[in-house]
Motif scaffolding. Structure first.
Motif, short mmCIF file in Angstrom:
data_model
loop_
_atom_site.label_atom_id
_atom_site.label_comp_id
_atom_site.label_asym_id
_atom_site.label_seq_id
_atom_site.Cartn_x
_atom_site.Cartn_y
_atom_site.Cartn_z
N ALA A 1 0.83 -1.20 0.00
CA ALA A 1 0.00 0.00 0.00
C ALA A 1 0.87 1.25 0.00
N TYR A 2 1.98 1.20 0.74
CA TYR A 2 2.89 2.35 0.77
C TYR A 2 3.40 2.63 -0.64
N ALA A 3 3.78 1.56 -1.34
CA ALA A 3 4.29 1.73 -2.70
C ALA A 3 3.22 2.33 -3.61
N PHE A 4 2.00 1.80 -3.53
CA PHE A 4 0.94 2.32 -4.40
C PHE A 4 0.63 3.77 -4.07
N SER A 5 0.76 4.11 -2.78
CA SER A 5 0.39 5.46 -2.36
C SER A 5 1.45 6.48 -2.73
N SER B 1 -6.80 -5.47 1.98
CA SER B 1 -6.02 -4.68 2.93
C SER B 1 -5.19 -3.63 2.22
N ILE B 2 -4.62 -4.00 1.07
CA ILE B 2 -3.85 -3.01 0.31
C ILE B 2 -4.75 -1.83 -0.04
N TRP B 3 -5.93 -2.17 -0.47
CA TRP B 3 -6.90 -1.15 -0.89
C TRP B 3 -7.25 -0.21 0.26
N VAL B 4 -7.51 -0.79 1.45
CA VAL B 4 -7.86 0.04 2.62
C VAL B 4 -6.65 0.86 3.07
N LEU B 5 -5.50 0.19 3.19
CA LEU B 5 -4.32 0.88 3.74
C LEU B 5 -3.81 1.96 2.80
N GLU B 6 -3.97 1.73 1.50
CA GLU B 6 -3.50 2.73 0.54
C GLU B 6 -4.19 4.07 0.80
N SER B 7 -5.48 4.00 1.09
CA SER B 7 -6.20 5.26 1.30
C SER B 7 -5.73 5.95 2.59
N PHE B 8 -5.36 5.15 3.58
CA PHE B 8 -4.87 5.75 4.82
C PHE B 8 -3.50 6.39 4.61
N PHE B 9 -2.66 5.69 3.85
CA PHE B 9 -1.35 6.28 3.54
C PHE B 9 -1.52 7.59 2.80
N SER B 10 -2.43 7.57 1.84
CA SER B 10 -2.60 8.77 1.02
C SER B 10 -3.10 9.94 1.84
#
Lengths: 641, 288
Positions: A460-464, A521-530
């Motif tokens: 998620a960090y990488a995607f964000s 989880s990636i999907w949820v965490l990505e939004s939090f990182f962003s």
């Protein structure tokens, strides 16, 4: 609270409504006499039932607002809710209380018991208000008003159209009633659909239109000489008297063979409306001759409440009273007639304080949305209602679950079936297989979260933070993995895990569940990182943090809410999943769901099964309590990067 | 916030890719391989080419089941999505009550799937007595009701999560303008929920399209095969160890789902680019 009497009301109509409600009270008393095969009771019953409910339809039409059809749908629904459905729900709830204390006549509904309440509620939802049978008319009038809202816009221009439409509605409703046969208790159909929306409402709308037509023609408005009213009333009375016995079918409700509008049991195609209209005319003419006495008018204005209060008599008082009258006093015709009248008047008198109380304390709940009462001091708003109803709906099947789990259900034990007990729960904790299953489930879910979250955090960090070759495709790839149903993959996963000795172990299930938990989880965490500004990373890294230290020491604490939400989602999909969990545990390591399945045998202890199911929900509840603040605080989910 | 272009990001993704490669891609490849064989045993199989695909796609039964699954998804979505939105919009936005609502609403999501059917069995038996399982329409109604009971909360949770991010200033502005409740919903809340809604729609569509455990446990696809859905046919083949046809079927399902997800992605991309255009328009107008 009689102070607020709308000035526009027509006293004659309120008096007619008083007569109509009195006939309802009387009808329900003589119904009991009729059921006891008293000849006078039978005649009187048939006489009253040949027109009295249709009178309500005509009167409702007489006072109907024609501008309703110009309202937007939202306003129509709002009014329908506040003046019809809300009182219905409120008063039904009120009527659910007396069965707790008194024994009444409920047609085989085992009250008071959970089963009885459930069945009664379901019947009520489907249109047969079991807790207060007389209130069915309120549901019916909702159906009629919906037909009115839909149809009247095309009719309002001319009286001729209304007349023709009334005839057509009657014919159509009558025909549908014969054809559809929606209600037929002998065929075990679901009660109530007939009058909710289908032919019952259509048939009655014909009479509603008749009421509208009467008002448009200013029937009984203004000065009418008693010299014309009296002979007309006598003629109407004679018309009913000579025709009500002639109507002998075909009736939908074969058991009684009388006109019973509630069961869409109308009888003869021509005699039924003839007698009914004559009866309505009789009451209207009588009302016009009656002096507008204050109490009568007031009762006439509160017919809806009275219909509910009649439920008390219908379910509790009338059956024993009728028996007592026949056995203790007399069964001769004239006596019965006089006694029925007395019972009716006394019943109405007894209802008066209750009507007064409801109107004074909670007028908003009994169909008077604009008034305020002593208990409910403000106009109501209903934003809370949809979630409340929804939550009630969610609890509906859960309550019998909890109830069954707390009772003895297995025959032949030391304690009899139906006794309250905690033994089901105690037996679970004495059974190592069952406690083991709970531990297995907790083990694999925990393992799954421990694997998923770190992996997903990094991704998620990488995607964000970065764009890179193929990022969109990869995100789509992850999404596709989530979308693949477990059934598709279960066989090869089993074969692979068999080779790697992962079958029958919590780790195996945990890994298999990663297939759908990691993408989510990636999907949820990505939004939090962003949601965390990128400058934040840069500042931290400039301050000399190594990336690892920065990520573990600073980023993860900041991401705690996101991790909680992601963990909740992992839990939610993993705890309840059954396909992988079943296939990957052949001999041991069975999770909770499968352990429950093994409890089924030719002598299933359903109480034990239910207790286990209740226990299986508890960890989830704890999990939500843990994550709820973060969910409630809100998190932005973006649908892809 | 501009993202940095950096292909080292792949390193961060490596664990996820390896993990999913192991539990998802590898199995899928094995399925694809099996689908061309008649599998007697794991170690003995005969090449049959596209026979299984012809069998599956050529059978009327498959298309009947396909239509049934489509119908089921359509019914379930038309109920769950609007209902979920309506509930999410009406939940209080803050305070203990909202947390309580969320906890209560999450309950159905936490019941093991095989138990959901059993809970409903008990409840329906209490409410309607036995015998409804023999009729088609009551069974369908029960399955739909059960699915609504089970999954509407997911839509609610997702929508609610995006609603809470709307700043209260937006609502105040709407109130000042005298916007009706409907317009507030239409022009403030719905656009905000759009992204999440698409996701919820997709999740619910795929999961209902491939529904397996609940209808199976409720009435085993009966009466007759009137409530047999796609995943249940596959499940039957897996249980009866017809690995070849089962694999072909699995591949067909996977391709169907991939196509749907791809179409979804396209729709999403169109949506995103439109949003970008709107943003650009706003950005261009600002200086003037």
């Amino acid at each position: 609270m009689t102070a607020v009497v709308p000035t526009k009301r027509i006293a004659t109509i309120d008096i007619a409504r008083f007569y109509a409600i009195a006939l309802v009270f009387m009808g329900h008393f003589v119904e009991e006499l009729m059921l006891l095969k008293n000849p006078a009771g039978m005649s009187l019953y048939k006489f009253i039932y040949s027109f009295h409910m249709l009178l309500f339809a005509v009167l409702a039409g007489y006072v109907a607002k024609e501008e309703v059809v110009d309202w937007p749908v939202a306003k129509f629904i709002d009014r329908c809710f506040t003046t019809r459905l809300l009182p219905f729900i409120f008063l039904t709830l009120v009527m659910m209380i007396p069965p707790l204390f008194f024994e009444g006549k409920f047609f085989g509904l085992p009250l008071p018991s959970l089963v009885g309440y459930f069945r009664g509620t379901v019947f009520t939802v489907f249109g047969l208000p079991s807790f207060c049978v007389p209130s069915w008319f309120l549901l019916m009038i909702i159906g009629v008003e919906i037909v009115h809202y839909a149809a009247f816009r095309y009719l309002k221009t001319s009286d001729l159209k209304i007349l023709i439409a009334a005839l057509l509605f009657y014919v159509a409703g009558y025909w549908l009633n014969l054809k559809l046969d929606i209600f037929n208790p002998l065929k075990g159909r679901i009660v109530g659909w007939n009058y909710l929306f289908i032919h019952g409402a259509i048939t009655l709308y014909a009479f509603y239109l008749l009421g509208i037509l009467l008002r448009r023609r200013r029937f009984l408005v203004g000065k009418v000489s008693i010299k014309r009213l009296l002979p007309a009333a006598v003629i109407a009375f004679l018309a009913v008297l000579f025709t009500y016995q002639l109507n002998d079918g075909p009736f939908n409700f074969h058991v009684y063979n009388y006109v019973v509008i509630m069961f869409a049991s109308y009888g003869h195609f021509l005699l039924f409306p003839f007698t009914a209209i004559a009866g309505c005319a009789l009451i209207l003419l009588l009302s016009r001759m009656t002096r507008a006495q204050k109490t009568i008018v007031w009762l006439g204005q509160n017919t809806m409440l009275l219909m509910f209060l009649n439920g008390i008599f219908y379910h509790y008082i009338n059956p024993p009273l009728a028996k007592w009258v026949l056995e203790g006093i007399s069964s001769s015709g004239p006596v019965i007639l006089i006694l029925s009248g007395i019972v009716t008047l006394v019943s109405l008198a007894l209802c008066m304080p209750l009507v007064y109380l409801f109107n004074t304390l909670v007028p908003q709940l009994v169909g008077k949305p604009k008034l305020t009462g002593l208990i409910l001091k403000k106009p109501l708003h209903f934003r809370w209602l949809p979630p409340t109803i929804y939550i009630l709906f969610l609890f509906l099947p859960l309550l019998p679950l909890v109830s069954v789990s707390l009772h003895v259900t297995l025959r032949g034990g030391a304690t009899p079936v139906g006794e309250f007990t905690l033994s089901n729960y105690i037996r679970i904790f004495q059974n190592p297989v069952l406690t083991g299953a709970i531990l297995n489930s907790i083990a694999y879910v925990t393992l799954n979260i421990l694997i998923t979250i770190p992996v997903a955090l990094l991704a998620a960090y990488a995607f964000s933070r970065y764009t890179f070759v193929g990022d969109k495709h990869l995100f789509f790839g992850f999404l596709a993995v989530r979308m693949t149903p477990p059934v598709v993959m279960v066989l090869p996963v089993f074969l692979i895990f068999l080779q790697l000795d992962l079958v029958n172990k919590p780790l195996g299930i945990a890994l298999a569940h990663c297939a759908f938990n990691v993408p989510i989880s990636i999907w949820v965490l990505e939004s939090f990182f962003s949601a965390i500004p990128k400058e934040f990373d840069e500042t931290a890294l400039l301050d000399g943090y190594s990336f690892l230290r920065f990520f573990v020491r600073i980023m993860i604490p900041l991401m705690a809410p996101g991790i909680a939400v992601a963990a909740f989602f992992c839990f939610m999909f993993s705890w309840v999943e059954i396909v992988f969990a079943r296939v990957l545990t052949v001999t041991s390591g069975k999770p909770i769901g499968m352990a429950i399945s093994t409890l089924f045998s030719f002598r299933t202890d359903i109480g034990l099964v239910m207790a286990m199911t209740v226990l299986s929900i508890i960890p989830g509840v704890l999990m939500i309590c843990f994550a709820r603040n973060h969910i409630a605080k809100g998190f932005t989910i973006r649908a892809g990067s | 916030m501009a993202k940095v272009r950096n292909n080292k990001a792949w390193l961060f993704l490596l664990p996820a890719i390896v993990l999913l490669g192991f539990v998802a891609v590898l199995p899928l490849m094995m399925v694809a391989q099996y689908s061309f064989f008649d599998v007697f045993h794991i170690k003995s199989k005969v090449w049959v080419g596209l026979d299984w695909y012809r069998d599956v796609l050529g059978s009327i039964r498959f298309w009947e089941t396909f239509g049934r699954s489509m119908l089921f998804s359509a019914i379930v979505l038309t109920i769950e999505i609007p209902l979920g939105i309506a509930i999410a919009v009406t939940i209080p936005k803050k305070g203990a009550l909202s947390a309580l609502c969320l906890v209560c609403m999450s309950l159905p999501l936490l019941v093991p799937w095989n138990m959901i059917a059993m809970i409903w069995h008990v409840f329906l038996a209490l409410a309607f007595g036995a015998g409804w399982t023999l009729k088609i329409i009551p069974t369908w109604a029960a399955i739909v009701l059960m699915d609504v009971w089970h999954w509407t909360s997911l839509v609610v949770l997702l929508c609610y999560s995006s609603l809470t991010t709307i700043p209260s200033a937006f609502y105040q502005a709407a109130a000042v303008d005298g916007a009706s409740r409907w317009n507030t919903f239409r022009y403030i809340e719905l656009p905000k929920m759009k992204a999440v809604l698409i996701m919820a729609l997709l999740l619910r569509f795929i999961d209902s399209f491939m529904v397996f455990v609940e209808p199976f446990r409720l009435n085993a696809g009966g009466p007759g095969s009137s409530t047999t859905f796609l995943a249940m046919e596959l499940g039957q083949e897996v249980v009866s160890q017809d690995y070849g046809p089962a694999s072909a079927r699995a591949v067909i399902y996977f391709i169907m789902i991939l196509t749907l997800s791809w179409a979804f992605k396209k729709a999403l991309a169109a949506h995103e680019s439109r949003k970008m255009r709107e943003k650009m328009v706003v950005a261009i107008r600002k200086p003037a």
